[in-house]
Design an enzyme around this catalytic site. Structure first.
Site, PDB file in Angstrom:
ATOM      1  N   GLU A   1       0.815  -1.206   0.000  1.00  0.00           N
ATOM      2  CA  GLU A   1       0.000   0.000   0.000  1.00  0.00           C
ATOM      3  C   GLU A   1       0.855   1.265   0.000  1.00  0.00           C
ATOM      4  O   GLU A   1       1.942   1.293   0.574  1.00  0.00           O
ATOM      5  CB  GLU A   1      -0.914  -0.002   1.222  1.00  0.00           C
ATOM      6  CG  GLU A   1      -1.972  -1.087   1.090  1.00  0.00           C
ATOM      7  CD  GLU A   1      -2.980  -1.087   2.225  1.00  0.00           C
ATOM      8  OE1 GLU A   1      -4.164  -1.238   1.940  1.00  0.00           O
ATOM      9  OE2 GLU A   1      -2.587  -0.944   3.387  1.00  0.00           O
TER      10      GLU A   1
ATOM     11  N   CYS B   1       3.240   8.543   1.125  1.00  0.00           N
ATOM     12  CA  CYS B   1       3.769   7.632   2.141  1.00  0.00           C
ATOM     13  C   CYS B   1       4.000   6.291   1.451  1.00  0.00           C
ATOM     14  O   CYS B   1       3.053   5.676   0.959  1.00  0.00           O
ATOM     15  CB  CYS B   1       2.703   7.527   3.240  1.00  0.00           C
ATOM     16  SG  CYS B   1       3.115   6.394   4.534  1.00  0.00           S
TER      17      CYS B   1
ATOM     18  N   CYS C   1       6.065  -6.646   7.943  1.00  0.00           N
ATOM     19  CA  CYS C   1       7.190  -6.160   8.745  1.00  0.00           C
ATOM     20  C   CYS C   1       7.632  -7.279   9.672  1.00  0.00           C
ATOM     21  O   CYS C   1       6.796  -8.020  10.193  1.00  0.00           O
ATOM     22  CB  CYS C   1       6.730  -4.944   9.566  1.00  0.00           C
ATOM     23  SG  CYS C   1       8.086  -4.104  10.409  1.00  0.00           S
TER      24      CYS C   1
ATOM     25  N   CYS D   1       0.739  -1.415  16.137  1.00  0.00           N
ATOM     26  CA  CYS D   1       0.791  -1.244  14.678  1.00  0.00           C
ATOM     27  C   CYS D   1       0.144  -2.419  13.957  1.00  0.00           C
ATOM     28  O   CYS D   1       0.492  -3.574  14.199  1.00  0.00           O
ATOM     29  CB  CYS D   1       2.252  -1.112  14.251  1.00  0.00           C
ATOM     30  SG  CYS D   1       2.455  -1.062  12.458  1.00  0.00           S
TER      31      CYS D   1
ATOM     32  N   GLY E   1       6.369  -1.673   6.659  1.00  0.00           N
ATOM     33  CA  GLY E   1       7.728  -2.192   6.742  1.00  0.00           C
ATOM     34  C   GLY E   1       8.737  -1.296   7.426  1.00  0.00           C
ATOM     35  O   GLY E   1       8.476  -0.132   7.694  1.00  0.00           O
ATOM     36  N   GLU E   2       9.885  -1.887   7.733  1.00  0.00           N
ATOM     37  CA  GLU E   2      10.977  -1.187   8.394  1.00  0.00           C
ATOM     38  C   GLU E   2      12.049  -0.887   7.334  1.00  0.00           C
ATOM     39  O   GLU E   2      12.795  -1.788   6.923  1.00  0.00           O
ATOM     40  CB  GLU E   2      11.532  -2.058   9.538  1.00  0.00           C
ATOM     41  CG  GLU E   2      12.817  -1.568  10.149  1.00  0.00           C
ATOM     42  CD  GLU E   2      12.820  -0.086  10.528  1.00  0.00           C
ATOM     43  OE1 GLU E   2      12.011   0.326  11.374  1.00  0.00           O
ATOM     44  OE2 GLU E   2      13.636   0.656   9.958  1.00  0.00           O
TER      45      GLU E   2
ATOM     46  N   SER F   1      11.565   6.818   8.067  1.00  0.00           N
ATOM     47  CA  SER F   1      11.190   6.594   9.463  1.00  0.00           C
ATOM     48  C   SER F   1      11.659   5.215   9.906  1.00  0.00           C
ATOM     49  O   SER F   1      11.447   4.216   9.222  1.00  0.00           O
ATOM     50  CB  SER F   1       9.661   6.677   9.586  1.00  0.00           C
ATOM     51  OG  SER F   1       9.260   6.360  10.894  1.00  0.00           O
TER      52      SER F   1
ATOM     53  N   SER G   1      10.674   6.482  15.397  1.00  0.00           N
ATOM     54  CA  SER G   1       9.427   6.120  16.076  1.00  0.00           C
ATOM     55  C   SER G   1       9.766   5.879  17.542  1.00  0.00           C
ATOM     56  O   SER G   1      10.143   4.770  17.926  1.00  0.00           O
ATOM     57  CB  SER G   1       8.843   4.848  15.459  1.00  0.00           C
ATOM     58  OG  SER G   1       8.522   5.096  14.128  1.00  0.00           O
ATOM     59  N   LEU G   2       9.616   6.907  18.352  1.00  0.00           N
ATOM     60  CA  LEU G   2      10.104   6.840  19.729  1.00  0.00           C
ATOM     61  C   LEU G   2       9.074   6.189  20.664  1.00  0.00           C
ATOM     62  O   LEU G   2       9.311   5.156  21.254  1.00  0.00           O
ATOM     63  CB  LEU G   2      10.453   8.260  20.188  1.00  0.00           C
ATOM     64  CG  LEU G   2      11.228   8.363  21.478  1.00  0.00           C
ATOM     65  CD1 LEU G   2      12.598   7.730  21.347  1.00  0.00           C
ATOM     66  CD2 LEU G   2      11.359   9.827  21.894  1.00  0.00           C
ATOM     67  N   HIS G   3       7.947   6.843  20.831  1.00  0.00           N
ATOM     68  CA  HIS G   3       6.757   6.313  21.517  1.00  0.00           C
ATOM     69  C   HIS G   3       6.874   6.063  23.014  1.00  0.00           C
ATOM     70  O   HIS G   3       5.870   5.762  23.664  1.00  0.00           O
ATOM     71  CB  HIS G   3       6.233   5.038  20.841  1.00  0.00           C
ATOM     72  CG  HIS G   3       6.054   5.174  19.356  1.00  0.00           C
ATOM     73  ND1 HIS G   3       5.521   6.291  18.757  1.00  0.00           N
ATOM     74  CD2 HIS G   3       6.348   4.325  18.336  1.00  0.00           C
ATOM     75  CE1 HIS G   3       5.484   6.123  17.446  1.00  0.00           C
ATOM     76  NE2 HIS G   3       5.984   4.961  17.167  1.00  0.00           N
TER      77      HIS G   3
ATOM     78  N   ASN H   1      -4.141   5.554  15.831  1.00  0.00           N
ATOM     79  CA  ASN H   1      -5.161   5.180  14.856  1.00  0.00           C
ATOM     80  C   ASN H   1      -5.620   3.756  15.149  1.00  0.00           C
ATOM     81  O   ASN H   1      -4.840   2.818  15.006  1.00  0.00           O
ATOM     82  CB  ASN H   1      -4.586   5.245  13.433  1.00  0.00           C
ATOM     83  CG  ASN H   1      -4.254   6.670  13.049  1.00  0.00           C
ATOM     84  OD1 ASN H   1      -5.084   7.563  13.150  1.00  0.00           O
ATOM     85  ND2 ASN H   1      -3.010   6.896  12.641  1.00  0.00           N
TER      86      ASN H   1
ATOM     87  N   CYS I   1      -1.467   6.317   9.528  1.00  0.00           N
ATOM     88  CA  CYS I   1      -0.249   5.650   9.997  1.00  0.00           C
ATOM     89  C   CYS I   1      -0.566   4.377  10.760  1.00  0.00           C
ATOM     90  O   CYS I   1      -1.396   4.371  11.661  1.00  0.00           O
ATOM     91  CB  CYS I   1       0.492   6.564  10.957  1.00  0.00           C
ATOM     92  SG  CYS I   1       1.887   7.337  10.203  1.00  0.00           S
TER      93      CYS I   1
END
Ligand code: SAH
Ligand code: SF4
Length: 388
Positions: A111, A125, A132, A139, A187-188, A219, A241-243, A318, A361
């Protein structure tokens, strides 16, 4: 006998024309000189011509390359293809966001999401893998597992199909709706760093799509071991991507933290090539109700980022079906943002886009079938989640 073999070779070539999209300029030149027996000068000229047709004019057919002699165009058509992957589904949100489901091969889909009004004019994006290997708990992509890495051509093709769809050829440098690229799809990207770097080289080339490297953001969830290389190879902008602000929580939310702890991640940010006040690193922070959204954590966040040229992006969580988290209350997000704002970081809340079409996201998850284990090994894929 010799004739027969030649005929067979030609037949093989005709039945399997090679894809040119995704070859860097240097590889394209090598390919052309090897296949067509061109001198270095001729190869350079042909590469320039073909490059501009593909990436500046967006043509998909060699017959349209009118500054190339007819016989040469016929040879090119016999040897190569410029076919794009097919958009199997396109959804347009009420806010103008466009989500594309793109079929790369039978049963393998990826996607990409175009978001107008983000970045200078609009951001695409893109995905770097199907699925992943990591499994960040908030996620949706992470629940899919990995199907495979994308090739450089498959990454670039996401941009080409979007430009086809929004009718953005030739690739004007001044007046363009697709002004930014973010590697924030499936994906990473740092587990596929070579292909991502080749794709960026192609996207940034000044005679083609010509997007500035400052408008390309990669990212990562924190693959520390590849960050330096990414910066050196691509000069792209970095997002982390800290979070979470402490290891105990980050170990749970972003499991790669068990391998690369926060201190190590912050150190890699401090030394990220090219980071400066003019080229800040973006820190993404998903707002999870009652999990990471206390005001003490807002203060800890500010403290953690001290001394790093940083921007902060607060992302309202999300939701997706059966997700184990909820989005923080709006007042809580605002109070959190207020602390971050007071520390000098401007307007950090990212408005969710394309929610009605599940394009936001972390909501991207295709129905691609998993490829068999033997095929995976052959494709030399990155480590599985257990090794993180
Ligand atoms: N794998 C990379 C890039 C893709 S994810 C990475 O993790 O950075 C892009 C961003 O969306 C990341 O910051 C990710 O943490 C965030 N994200 C994932 N799921 C989300 C969700 N459900 N709601 C909000 N943000 C999410
Ligand atoms: Fe993978 Fe990024 Fe999702 Fe984590 S947040 S599972 S790294 S796509």
């Amino acid at each position: 006998m010799v004739k027969l073999e030649l005929a067979q070779t030609l037949k093989d070539q005709l039945s399997r024309p090679e894809r040119l999209i995704g070859l860097t300029r240097r590889r394209l030149m090598e390919r052309l000189s090897a296949d067509l027996g061109l001198s270095p000068k001729q190869a350079k000229m042909r590469t320039n011509q073909i490059w501009q047709w593909i990436y500046n004019f967006g043509v998909t057919d060699f017959t349209a390359m009118t500054n190339i002699a007819k016989e040469m165009r016929a040879k090119l058509s016999a040897l190569y293809t410029l076919d794009r992957p097919r958009i199997v589904e396109r959804q347009i949100s009420t806010d103008g966001t466009r989500k594309y489901l793109i079929a790369l091969e039978e049963g393998i889909e990826v996607e990409a999401v175009f978001i107008p009004g983000v970045g200078r004019k609009g951001a695409l994006c893109v995905s770097s893998q199907v699925g992943c290997t990591l499994n960040c708990r908030f996620c949706h992509t992470g629940t899919q597992g990995l199907v495979r890495n994308l090739t450089a051509g498959e990454i670039v093709a996401q941009i080409l199909v979007c430009k086809d769809d929004i009718d953005e050829w030739p690739s004007s440098k001044v007046d363009r709706d697709l002004s930014n690229i973010v590697f924030m799809g499936m994906g990473e990207p740092l587990y596929n760093v070579e292909n991502v770097a080749d794709a960026i080289e192609i996207i940034a080339d000044d005679e083609g799509i010509a997007l500035s490297r400052r408008r390309i953001t990669v990212s990562t969830s924190g693959v520390v071991s590849e960050m330096q290389r990414l910066g050196e190879m691509t000069q792209a902008m970095l997002a982390i991507s800290l979070h979470a602000t402490h290891d105990e929580l980050r170990d749970q939310l972003v499991p790669i933290n068990r391998k690369h702890k926060l201190a190590e991640l912050m150190e890699a940010c401090r030394t990220y090539p090219g980071a400066s006040n003019a080229r800040r690193i973006t820190f993404e922070y998903v707002m999870l109700k009652g999990v990471n959204d206390s005001l003490a954590e807002a203060r800890a966040l500010v403290k953690l980022l001290q001394g790093i040229p940083a921007k902060i992006n607060l992302i309202p969580f999300n939701p997706w079906p059966d997700a184990p988290y909820q989005c923080s209350d709006w007042e809580q997000i605002e109070a959190f943002a207020e602390i971050v704002n007071q520390a000098g970081y401007a307007s950090p809340i990212r408005t969710p886009r394309g929610r009605d079409i599940a394009a936001a996201c972390g909501q991207l998850k295709s129905q691609s079938v998993k490829i068999r284990a033997s095929q995976r090994r052959k494709a030399a894929l990155p480590p599985s989640p257990n090794t993180v």
